[in-house]
Design an enzyme around this catalytic site. Structure first.
Site, PDB file in Angstrom:
ATOM      1  N   SER A  42      63.097 -38.564  48.626  1.00  0.00           N
ATOM      2  CA  SER A  42      62.426 -37.269  48.432  1.00  0.00           C
ATOM      3  C   SER A  42      62.251 -37.050  46.934  1.00  0.00           C
ATOM      4  CB  SER A  42      63.266 -36.147  49.036  1.00  0.00           C
ATOM      5  OG  SER A  42      64.482 -36.010  48.306  1.00  0.00           O
ATOM      6  N   ASP A  43      61.249 -36.286  46.550  1.00  0.00           N
ATOM      7  CA  ASP A  43      61.081 -35.987  45.121  1.00  0.00           C
ATOM      8  C   ASP A  43      62.054 -34.859  44.751  1.00  0.00           C
ATOM      9  OD1 ASP A  43      60.226 -35.981  42.504  1.00  0.00           O
ATOM     10  OD2 ASP A  43      58.103 -35.726  42.957  1.00  0.00           O
ATOM     11  N   HIS A  44      62.154 -34.646  43.454  1.00  0.00           N
ATOM     12  CA  HIS A  44      63.125 -33.730  42.864  1.00  0.00           C
ATOM     13  C   HIS A  44      63.231 -32.379  43.612  1.00  0.00           C
ATOM     14  CE1 HIS A  44      65.094 -33.687  38.774  1.00  0.00           C
ATOM     15  NE2 HIS A  44      65.590 -32.666  39.415  1.00  0.00           N
ATOM     16  N   GLY A  45      64.333 -32.186  44.291  1.00  0.00           N
ATOM     17  CA  GLY A  45      64.564 -30.880  44.926  1.00  0.00           C
ATOM     18  C   GLY A  45      63.669 -30.581  46.109  1.00  0.00           C
ATOM     19  N   ALA A  46      62.935 -31.577  46.599  1.00  0.00           N
ATOM     20  CA  ALA A  46      61.888 -31.300  47.593  1.00  0.00           C
ATOM     21  C   ALA A  46      62.426 -30.860  48.948  1.00  0.00           C
ATOM     22  CB  ALA A  46      61.000 -32.525  47.767  1.00  0.00           C
TER      23      ALA A  46
END
Ligand code: NOJ
Length: 771
Positions: free
Chosen positions: A292-296
């Site tokens: 997952s991307d940052h904090g997604a």
């Protein structure tokens, strides 16, 4: 839409061929692990010994940036307890070793892997994505990937969050700078080439790192070019134009896929089971990790599809997001979700296995320190000059420069007389490296001014004035400087800066104005509603023009800009993007004619922001505008021309080229057959030079409306002055194929036009039929 989404998997299952741009770069995957059975048996044994909490720990990807870190003791305790699977943002062997040592003290001694945003270089910074794409030279691009891998691996890294292959037709989006432009085929070729270059023959080798292609999917199509915004698009466009570059990277063996932050047709990609499982795994056969991307994961609450963090974690893990980047979601929530029966052990096992498999393929179970090395091997000076690859950086950077205008042969400049170098970017070492410049050191980068000074020695007088701040608006300066120092403000008034510049220009024979965007203006979270030069710099250019001195613009920017005034008033314009560590030397090579420019635009330059989206491979519409016969009720604007300022594929040279008519080996092609299309290209000028011969195809009558042309092949050729060469391309059925209204992939019989030329507008036509 829901109905369509339900229908899509079925339609795709029926599709005759997957979404891909099959090319020499994508034909075979990177070498697979030799003994897959042994690997899977190893993973079976390991997983049997792991507790649930240790498994969940493997799914946590933790950001550990350099510098003082008050959380370090807690982090190390977490690693020792098996509560972290991988780390990113730690970038020296020394710092990485401390973390790996902690992992080696954990119960099962499962190694961590270490990742970073090695986007266009690690220590040696190459041109940004737009610049790399402007080379149209796969060997050069491969070389940047290989060197990035060698340098990153020497820093102890195992993995990069690259290539970024998001197609974008919207220069307002700051992240266009990171990608390879608007074209599916070009981007697919580059993405695949980079994956192979990073991973090499064996990703376990020291000198290789694993590639994580991003951002899956369609992040480049955010509405209005506003970062993180919604994406909504037809399945045809998605499969035809936006998905193939990710697929090409997967086919080339990309070990990982980073999931996009955006929602696609209403579903955040991080929770999109259809995308992450049906398309990626079932259709494409992807076997690596998804990240997952940052904090997604947490952001799915704000997307409005999860009630809380627990709900978001459930959505993500069941959709198929293996690792959670930089949030505490999986660590906090997977155990209670499992205990309450809302998540199955099988989901956690599957994700854990994906992570462990990557570690196995990286060779980390054999030697957790294979890239980190021993303390005695640590470079005494991590930033030592000897660790850079300047020669390659300079040669790739020269090829990335695009000559947009050269009236009256204003370029190349003579190495004599007095040259005024003016502009807020002329002496900048930070900006020339561009965004995402990894471990690159600004003080090792060569500015334009320095590059010109190096080229001139004492043969000419070089003057300098800043002339303007990059941008005057204090609010924007504040924004750009929020997380890192981006714009340095000269406290003098705009008038004082311009006056000094004009006085400097008056003493010179020619003015070289280095203008554009700061690196932070073309970045993540750097969307613009307009794409002109900031007024501070436009004002400077008007004043310089008024001196009557020949005006050469060196443009430094990460996105296509609207440069109407500039193109009417400058004598020459050189698009340099952000050209990297050796940018200044490379730019000087072109300015002084030591290298003949050959770059071609990978993205259309609109005249104005109001034309966006403006891309070469558009549909014809029922009322296409005909400039030869302009009519009112056609698809047009009444206040501006339809066409671009500079089209896709465009770029000048110091020599000229002629292209013959197209010859085809046959005019009727059977199913499964091939047609060879050829032109003779002649260097009609007096200098040796390279150009990119581009082949486009059009299907003028099909079951759905097809683009006016689409790039299908290209070749970069170097021709001596006066030399002619036949350039041939083999067209096959795949070049004619597309996704129809039922999402079936294939070519339809009938007429096809073949266009060959030196940009997307300047082409010669031939045609043949598919039987
Ligand atoms: C967020 C960005 O969207 C992504 O491209 C990047 O790789 C990660 N942050 C990690 O830095």
């Amino acid at each position: 839409m829901k109905k369509l989404r339900l229908l899509l998997p079925l339609l795709i299952a029926l599709a005759a061929a997957p979404a891909t741009a099959q090319t020499s770069d994508t034909a075979s995957a990177a070498a697979p692990v030799r003994n897959q059975a042994a690997r899977e048996a190893f993973l079976d044994r390991l997983m049997q010994r792991m507790t649930v909490d240790e498994k969940i720990g493997q799914l946590r990807l933790v950001s550990v940036p350099a510098g003082a870190n008050p959380d370090k003791p807690r982090l190390l305790a977490d690693i020792r307890a098996g509560r972290a699977g991988a780390i990113f943002n730690t970038v020296t062997p020394h710092d990485i070793r401390v973390l790996q040592d902690a992992a080696m003290q954990s119960r099962l001694k499962i190694p961590l892997f270490f990742a970073y945003d090695v986007i266009h270089g690690q220590r040696t910074i190459f041109p940004i994505g737009m610049g790399l794409a402007s080379t149209w030279n796969m060997d050069a691009i491969r070389q940047t990937g290989r060197i990035s891998a060698i340098e990153a691996s020497a820093d102890g890294l195992d993995m990069t969050w690259s290539p970024m292959v998001d197609i974008s037709r919207d220069p307002r989006w700051g992240r266009t700078s990171e990608g390879f432009g608007e074209d599916t085929y070009l981007t697919s070729r580059i993405g695949a080439a980079l994956v192979r270059a990073y991973q090499g023959d064996d990703p376990a080798a020291r000198g290789s790192i694993m590639a994580v292609v991003k951002h899956f999917a369609a992040y480049g199509a955010v509405e209005g070019g506003r970062d993180y915004n919604t994406v909504d698009m037809s399945p045809q466009r998605l499969f035809q134009d936006y998905l193939p570059p990710y697929k090409a990277a997967v086919d080339a063996g990309a070990a990982g896929v980073m999931i996009a932050l955006n929602a696609l047709n209403g579903v955040p990609a991080t929770g999109d089971k259809w995308l992450l499982q049906d398309v990626l795994r079932k259709q494409w056969g992807f076997k690596g990790i998804t990240i997952s991307d940052h904090g997604a994961i947490l952001e799915m609450i704000k997307h409005g599809v999860a009630a809380d963090g627990r709900d978001a974690s459930r959505l993500a893990i069941t959709a198929g997001a293996d690792m959670s980047m930089s949030d505490t979601m999986y660590g906090e929530n997977l155990r209670p979700l499992l205990d309450s029966g809302r998540v199955r052990m099988a989901d956690i096992d599957r994700a854990t296995r994906d992570v462990l498999r990557v570690k196995y393929d990286l060779g980390l179970f054999q030697d957790a320190y294979r890239r980190i090395g021993s303390p005695q091997d640590d470079p005494p000076d991590i930033n030592a000059e000897s660790r850079l690859h300047r020669g390659a950086a300079r040669s790739v950077a020269r090829e990335s420069l695009v000559l947009l205008k050269n009236q009256g042969d204003a370029l190349p400049l003579k190495k004599q007389g007095t040259i005024a170098v003016i502009g807020p970017l002329a002496k900048s070492q930070r900006d020339i490296m561009g965004n995402w410049s990894a471990a690159g050191q600004a003080d090792q980068a060569v500015s334009v001014f320095q590059g010109m000074a190096n080229a001139l020695g004492d043969r000419a007088r070089l003057l300098y004035a800043k002339g303007a701040n990059v941008i005057d608006d204090p609010e924007i300066v504040k924004y750009l400087n929020l997380y890192e120092q981006d714009v340095e403000v000269d406290p003098r008034t705009p008038a004082q800066l311009v006056d000094e510049a004009v006085a400097t220009a008056r003493q010179a024979d020619v003015v070289v104005a280095v203008v554009g965007e700061s690196q932070g203006m073309a970045h993540e979270a750097s969307s613009r509603t307009d794409i002109v030069l900031p007024e501070s710099q436009a004002r400077l250019l008007r004043a310089l023009k008024a001196t009557g001195k020949p005006l050469v613009l060196v443009l430094m920017n990460g996105r296509p800009l609207s440069l109407v005034w500039e193109s009417e008033n400058a004598d020459a314009m050189l698009e340099t993007w952000f050209a990297g560590t050796e940018g200044g030397n490379a730019i000087a090579d072109v300015l002084f004619g030591d290298y003949n420019p050959s770059g071609k635009l990978p993205m259309t330059f609109p005249r104005s922001v109001g034309q966006i989206p403006l891309y070469y491979n558009h549909l014809n519409t029922g009322r296409p505008f005909d400039p030869q016969n302009p009519d009112k009720y056609t698809s047009r604007y009444f206040d501006a021309p339809n066409g671009p300022l500079f089209p896709f594929g465009y770029g000048l040279s110091y020599t000229t080229f002629g292209v013959s008519d197209v010859t085809l080996s046959r005019t009727s092609m059977p199913r499964g057959g091939k047609v060879e299309a050829s032109v003779t290209v002649t260097n009609t000028g007096t200098r040796d030079g390279a150009t990119v011969v581009q082949l486009y195809i059009q299907d003028p009558v099909a079951s759905i409306s097809r683009p006016v042309k689409e790039l299908k092949h290209f070749q970069k050729v170097l021709l001596k002055a006066g030399e002619s060469r036949q350039v041939s391309f083999t067209i096959d059925e795949k070049d004619l194929s597309f996704y129809n209204a039922q999402l079936q992939y294939g070519a339809e019989p009938g007429l096809f036009n073949v266009y060959i030329g030196l940009d997307s507008q300047d082409v010669k036509r031939g045609s043949f039929t598919l039987r």
